[in-house]
Design a protein around this motif. Structure first.
Motif, PDB file in Angstrom:
ATOM      1  N   PRO A 143      81.552   1.456  46.062  1.00  0.00           N
ATOM      2  CA  PRO A 143      82.986   1.435  45.719  1.00  0.00           C
ATOM      3  C   PRO A 143      83.896   1.864  46.871  1.00  0.00           C
ATOM      4  O   PRO A 143      85.103   1.630  46.815  1.00  0.00           O
ATOM      5  CB  PRO A 143      83.073   2.433  44.550  1.00  0.00           C
ATOM      6  CG  PRO A 143      81.898   3.343  44.729  1.00  0.00           C
ATOM      7  CD  PRO A 143      80.813   2.483  45.309  1.00  0.00           C
ATOM      8  N   VAL A 144      83.327   2.503  47.900  1.00  0.00           N
ATOM      9  CA  VAL A 144      84.166   2.944  49.024  1.00  0.00           C
ATOM     10  C   VAL A 144      83.674   2.318  50.329  1.00  0.00           C
ATOM     11  O   VAL A 144      83.774   2.922  51.396  1.00  0.00           O
ATOM     12  CB  VAL A 144      84.182   4.491  49.137  1.00  0.00           C
ATOM     13  CG1 VAL A 144      84.936   5.104  47.977  1.00  0.00           C
ATOM     14  CG2 VAL A 144      82.770   5.054  49.209  1.00  0.00           C
ATOM     15  N   ALA A 145      83.156   1.109  50.244  1.00  0.00           N
ATOM     16  CA  ALA A 145      82.601   0.444  51.429  1.00  0.00           C
ATOM     17  C   ALA A 145      83.646   0.284  52.528  1.00  0.00           C
ATOM     18  O   ALA A 145      83.320   0.354  53.714  1.00  0.00           O
ATOM     19  CB  ALA A 145      82.025  -0.918  51.043  1.00  0.00           C
ATOM     20  N   ASP A 146      84.895   0.088  52.147  1.00  0.00           N
ATOM     21  CA  ASP A 146      85.947  -0.112  53.153  1.00  0.00           C
ATOM     22  C   ASP A 146      86.148   1.118  54.029  1.00  0.00           C
ATOM     23  O   ASP A 146      86.634   1.009  55.160  1.00  0.00           O
ATOM     24  CB  ASP A 146      87.272  -0.471  52.475  1.00  0.00           C
ATOM     25  CG  ASP A 146      87.231  -1.864  51.859  1.00  0.00           C
ATOM     26  OD1 ASP A 146      86.324  -2.625  52.222  1.00  0.00           O
ATOM     27  OD2 ASP A 146      88.100  -2.160  51.018  1.00  0.00           O
ATOM     28  N   ALA A 147      85.783   2.304  53.507  1.00  0.00           N
ATOM     29  CA  ALA A 147      85.965   3.549  54.259  1.00  0.00           C
ATOM     30  C   ALA A 147      84.653   4.056  54.843  1.00  0.00           C
ATOM     31  O   ALA A 147      84.616   5.157  55.396  1.00  0.00           O
ATOM     32  CB  ALA A 147      86.573   4.617  53.350  1.00  0.00           C
ATOM     33  N   CYS A 148      83.599   3.264  54.732  1.00  0.00           N
ATOM     34  CA  CYS A 148      82.263   3.703  55.154  1.00  0.00           C
ATOM     35  C   CYS A 148      82.183   3.792  56.677  1.00  0.00           C
ATOM     36  O   CYS A 148      82.468   2.823  57.387  1.00  0.00           O
ATOM     37  CB  CYS A 148      81.201   2.737  54.630  1.00  0.00           C
ATOM     38  SG  CYS A 148      79.529   3.104  55.205  1.00  0.00           S
ATOM     39  N   PHE A 149      81.796   4.956  57.168  1.00  0.00           N
ATOM     40  CA  PHE A 149      81.674   5.138  58.621  1.00  0.00           C
ATOM     41  C   PHE A 149      80.620   4.199  59.205  1.00  0.00           C
ATOM     42  O   PHE A 149      80.828   3.589  60.253  1.00  0.00           O
ATOM     43  CB  PHE A 149      81.294   6.588  58.934  1.00  0.00           C
ATOM     44  CG  PHE A 149      82.381   7.579  58.659  1.00  0.00           C
ATOM     45  CD1 PHE A 149      83.572   7.550  59.363  1.00  0.00           C
ATOM     46  CD2 PHE A 149      82.214   8.557  57.689  1.00  0.00           C
ATOM     47  CE1 PHE A 149      84.577   8.466  59.121  1.00  0.00           C
ATOM     48  CE2 PHE A 149      83.208   9.486  57.429  1.00  0.00           C
ATOM     49  CZ  PHE A 149      84.396   9.440  58.148  1.00  0.00           C
ATOM     50  N   SER A 150      79.477   4.099  58.540  1.00  0.00           N
ATOM     51  CA  SER A 150      78.393   3.256  59.043  1.00  0.00           C
ATOM     52  C   SER A 150      78.796   1.788  59.069  1.00  0.00           C
ATOM     53  O   SER A 150      78.529   1.067  60.042  1.00  0.00           O
ATOM     54  CB  SER A 150      77.138   3.444  58.176  1.00  0.00           C
ATOM     55  OG  SER A 150      76.084   2.628  58.634  1.00  0.00           O
ATOM     56  N   GLU A 151      79.468   1.327  58.023  1.00  0.00           N
ATOM     57  CA  GLU A 151      79.905  -0.068  57.983  1.00  0.00           C
ATOM     58  C   GLU A 151      80.960  -0.353  59.048  1.00  0.00           C
ATOM     59  O   GLU A 151      80.994  -1.444  59.625  1.00  0.00           O
ATOM     60  CB  GLU A 151      80.458  -0.405  56.595  1.00  0.00           C
ATOM     61  CG  GLU A 151      79.396  -0.521  55.515  1.00  0.00           C
ATOM     62  CD  GLU A 151      78.414  -1.646  55.797  1.00  0.00           C
ATOM     63  OE1 GLU A 151      78.825  -2.695  56.332  1.00  0.00           O
ATOM     64  OE2 GLU A 151      77.214  -1.465  55.493  1.00  0.00           O
ATOM     65  N   ARG A 152      81.815   0.625  59.328  1.00  0.00           N
ATOM     66  CA  ARG A 152      82.814   0.427  60.374  1.00  0.00           C
ATOM     67  C   ARG A 152      82.153   0.241  61.735  1.00  0.00           C
ATOM     68  O   ARG A 152      82.566  -0.606  62.534  1.00  0.00           O
ATOM     69  CB  ARG A 152      83.761   1.629  60.410  1.00  0.00           C
ATOM     70  CG  ARG A 152      84.743   1.688  59.253  1.00  0.00           C
ATOM     71  CD  ARG A 152      85.583   2.949  59.341  1.00  0.00           C
ATOM     72  NE  ARG A 152      86.584   3.011  58.272  1.00  0.00           N
ATOM     73  CZ  ARG A 152      87.386   4.043  58.075  1.00  0.00           C
ATOM     74  NH1 ARG A 152      87.316   5.098  58.883  1.00  0.00           N
ATOM     75  NH2 ARG A 152      88.264   4.037  57.089  1.00  0.00           N
ATOM     76  N   VAL A 153      81.122   1.045  62.000  1.00  0.00           N
ATOM     77  CA  VAL A 153      80.410   0.909  63.271  1.00  0.00           C
ATOM     78  C   VAL A 153      79.750  -0.462  63.350  1.00  0.00           C
ATOM     79  O   VAL A 153      79.789  -1.133  64.392  1.00  0.00           O
ATOM     80  CB  VAL A 153      79.363   2.027  63.421  1.00  0.00           C
ATOM     81  CG1 VAL A 153      78.456   1.762  64.617  1.00  0.00           C
ATOM     82  CG2 VAL A 153      80.041   3.378  63.578  1.00  0.00           C
ATOM     83  N   ARG A 154      79.144  -0.904  62.254  1.00  0.00           N
ATOM     84  CA  ARG A 154      78.489  -2.217  62.245  1.00  0.00           C
ATOM     85  C   ARG A 154      79.500  -3.343  62.438  1.00  0.00           C
ATOM     86  O   ARG A 154      79.208  -4.343  63.105  1.00  0.00           O
ATOM     87  CB  ARG A 154      77.708  -2.400  60.944  1.00  0.00           C
ATOM     88  CG  ARG A 154      76.358  -1.734  60.995  1.00  0.00           C
ATOM     89  CD  ARG A 154      75.775  -1.444  59.618  1.00  0.00           C
ATOM     90  NE  ARG A 154      74.427  -0.905  59.765  1.00  0.00           N
ATOM     91  CZ  ARG A 154      74.156   0.323  60.224  1.00  0.00           C
ATOM     92  NH1 ARG A 154      75.144   1.123  60.568  1.00  0.00           N
ATOM     93  NH2 ARG A 154      72.914   0.741  60.347  1.00  0.00           N
ATOM     94  N   ALA A 155      80.665  -3.184  61.863  1.00  0.00           N
ATOM     95  CA  ALA A 155      81.709  -4.196  62.046  1.00  0.00           C
ATOM     96  C   ALA A 155      82.148  -4.260  63.509  1.00  0.00           C
ATOM     97  O   ALA A 155      82.332  -5.349  64.072  1.00  0.00           O
ATOM     98  CB  ALA A 155      82.902  -3.891  61.140  1.00  0.00           C
TER      99      ALA A 155
END
Length: 685
Positions: A216-228
């Protein structure tokens, strides 16, 4: 065994438009000037070889000795390729130290230097595993707490606290405060750090993560931001473990799409992939999954609990070691665990489908954790039950601290995995200071799957660019031929006497590399008793602190085990003697190495040379490489194992070492050390 040429060129793919050799040389000159360095022949040869390999889409194995400047040599053509082609290069390393060097030192300066020539400043990103980052969902209560009411515990004012519970609570409170200010969520940016136990309260493993589609908070995920960000940059820097997981799970699962992979410290790659592909099954793991299922999903699986109990009984009756013929009780228990886990997963899926849509995030997270735990048990049990000829299974004995026996399974070989998952659809540059064995690239090429009896060979080139060091003038290889061969009863007095005499002649200044913690401790005690000198031993303090003291205090020596064989970089007079107690063969009771050697024998090869001696050669070369770290270094590598001089395989091992001047005379070694000590101790020395 004759040594082949250092350049072994195999069939090439057609060339494509790319950075050419002249441009690569010019760019390297720009970077070297910016860094205030000098041109190095080996560095230039390596940069040219990388450029040629990328242009030809041919894999490259590069042996580059210490001091070559290999990170710049591969980064310049890799960055230029990524910028020109609009593609991406991935750099993977084995150690945190080298990863930090590439990201914090090399790439920033290199990017600034190359920007005018390339038309823009190259970009990069460091990519780590999910467990290295704060989990927003866990912080927001999306997962059950690992410890009761931890997040509700506040450290009372003025509480300096005693006991683990109070310290843990304070660490978690600090983590939650830090979470409100950090821009990266990266654990390495938290200073001072916290315990692993505290960090687990605010992070999740890859297995536990809900994933970007369900979180539910994927947009704020630190790990996902790095992957992006990693999908947008020119160069991604990661580690061998991440690279191995990406290879096992399928390209693109963790690492972004790339057409060039640079593997630094490549001698570690096959072992890291083996470690990632190795799995364990025990009664404790099965029981924990059953408890998680009950606590987090409200499901009781008597079958899974009963299967765990059966596995525990079967393991207690099984003999430790490789399972060439599995006891019926153990096979039945593994099958029961597999079947019970499969049924539990079905029940969990049904419960999830019937859950109310308004169910809160913690309940969803709880079921996900239960599913992940049971899925892991099922996957390992299914793999063990399949009893594949491509896997090796063994039972580990009960250990200290009440550790129960457990089942393990590992791939017999990772060459096929490397070939199919890494050395396909991209160009791979693999480099290390120790990439040839016995003077040849062939053993490493085979371990990477670049040699195949049943398929066309992948095109590859092997190049040894040498070292800026004059090993024959800077170092002596002393093999104590007169000593007794090493045994299992500890270090004999003759070895301790020899070690003490060498260390005394060196005035301390000794790095001792030992095959076991017991041997290191025994040697440290023996030398202290015989000489009265200060000898630090691994385990006395945190390793970085011990290494700093060793570097700062010339008369102080440092003894330890495998962590020191590769991780110590101490140029100068503090390290003028490197002692190796014995040839670092794998343990004779290591079931995986024994199985691999037997498989080579069965195929008509020499299992001892291909597995045990090859393993020892890499470790021996890494250990000996601790001596000469700069052009002014001088010293002695003393091997207290006479087999290096007397055994038939000794020549193969010596060919894998730097080209030191060799002797078996203890007097010669001691006299050289005494001269070096006198010179270093003299005013201005």
């Amino acid at each position: 065994m004759s040594a082949p040429s250092t350049e072994q060129v195999h069939e090439q793919h057609p060339q494509r438009e790319e950075v050419d050799g002249r441009e690569a040389a010019d760019l390297l000159d720009v970077v070297v000037r910016e860094l205030g360095g000098q041109r190095r022949e080996g560095q230039e040869r390596m940069a040219q070889a990388v450029t040629d390999a990328v242009r030809a889409r041919r894999h490259l194995l590069v042996q580059a000795g210490t001091g070559t400047g290999k990170s710049v040599a591969y980064l310049v053509p890799a960055v230029a390729h990524a910028v020109h082609r609009g593609s991406r290069a991935v750099v993977t390393t084995a150690t945190i130290a080298l990863q930090a060097q590439v990201v914090d030192r090399d790439l920033p300066r290199l990017a600034r230097a190359l920007a005018p020539a390339l038309g823009r400043e190259p970009t990069w990103e460091l990519l780590k595993g999910r467990a290295n980052y704060l989990c927003r969902n866990k912080l927001d209560g999306g997962f059950p707490e690992e410890e009761a009411a931890l997040f509700d515990v506040a450290a009372p004012a003025g509480d300096t606290g005693a006991g683990d519970a109070g310290r843990l609570g304070r660490e978690v409170v600090r983590l939650r405060e830090w979470a409100g200010t950090t821009r990266t969520g990266d654990r390495d940016e938290l200073d001072p750090g916290v315990s692993d136990r505290a960090w687990r309260q605010v992070s999740v493993s890859a297995r536990e993560c809900l994933g970007a589609q369900r979180c539910p908070v994927a947009d704020a995920c630190f790990s996902e931001r790095v992957r992006a960000r990693a999908r947008e940059v020119d160069v991604v820097v990661t580690n061998h473990a991440m690279t191995a997981i990406d290879a096992l799970e399928g390209s693109g699962q963790l690492l972004p799409e790339h057409d060039l992979l640079v593997v630094d410290e490549a001698h570690e790659l096959a072992d890291r992939l083996t470690a990632v592909a190795t799995a364990e099954l025990s009664a404790g793991v099965v029981g924990a999954a059953a408890r998680r299922l009950r606590r987090s999903a409200g499901l009781v699986s008597d079958a899974l609990e009963d299967a765990g109990a059966a596995l525990e009984a079967a393991l207690e009756d099984a003999a430790p070691g490789r399972l060439e013929r599995r006891p019926a009780a153990l096979s039945d228990a593994v099958a029961a665990v597999r079947d019970a886990a499969r049924t539990a997963l079905t029940d969990l899926r049904t419960a999830t489908e019937g859950a109310a849509k308004e169910e809160d995030a913690e309940a969803r997270g709880s079921r996900h954790l239960a599913r992940a735990a049971v899925q892991e048990v099922f996957a390992v049990a299914e793999r063990l039950a399949a009893d594949s000829e491509h896997d090796v299974a063994w039972v580990s004995a009960a250990g200290p601290g009440g550790r129960a026996p457990s089942l393990h399974v590992a791939p017999l070989s990772v060459a096929g995995l490397l070939r199919e998952r890494l050395f396909t659809d991209r160009t791979v540059v693999a480099t290390s200071a120790t990439l040839t064995l016995g003077g040849s690239f062939e053993p490493v090429a085979r371990s990477f799957g670049l040699r195949s009896a049943t398929r066309d060979e992948a095109p590859w080139t092997g190049v040894d660019v040498g070292s800026p060091f004059d090993y024959a003038r800077q170092g002596i290889l002393y093999v104590a031929r007169h000593l007794p061969p090493p045994g299992r009863a500890g270090l004999p007095d003759a070895v301790l006497d020899e070690l003490a005499a060498l260390l005394e002649a060196a005035g301390g200044r000794t790095l001792g590399l030992f095959s076991s913690r017991r041997a290191a401790e025994e040697a440290a005690a023996g030398v202290r008793e015989r000489t009265g000198r200060t000898v630090l031993c691994q385990g006395d303090d945190r390793l970085p602190r011990l290494v700093r003291r060793f570097a700062d205090e010339a008369a102080t020596s440092l003894f330890g085990t495998m962590s020191l064989w590769q991780g110590v970089d101490v140029p100068g007079p503090s390290c003028q003697l490197v002692v190796i107690d014995r040839i670092p063969f794998p343990r004779p009771d290591d079931p995986l190495m024994a199985a691999r050697a037997r498989a080579v024998d069965a195929a008509g090869g020499n299992g001892f040379l291909s597995v045990s001696a090859a393993h020892a050669a890499v470790r021996l070369a890494q250990g000996a490489g601790r001596l000469v770290r700069a052009t002014g270094d001088r010293g002695v590598v003393a091997v207290l194992d006479p087999r290096l001089a007397t055994a038939r395989y000794g020549g193969f091992l010596r060919e894998s070492l730097p080209g030191f001047w060799a002797t078996t005379s203890p007097e010669t070694a001691r006299q050289a050390l005494a001269r070096l000590d006198a010179a270093a101790s003299a005013p201005g020395g």
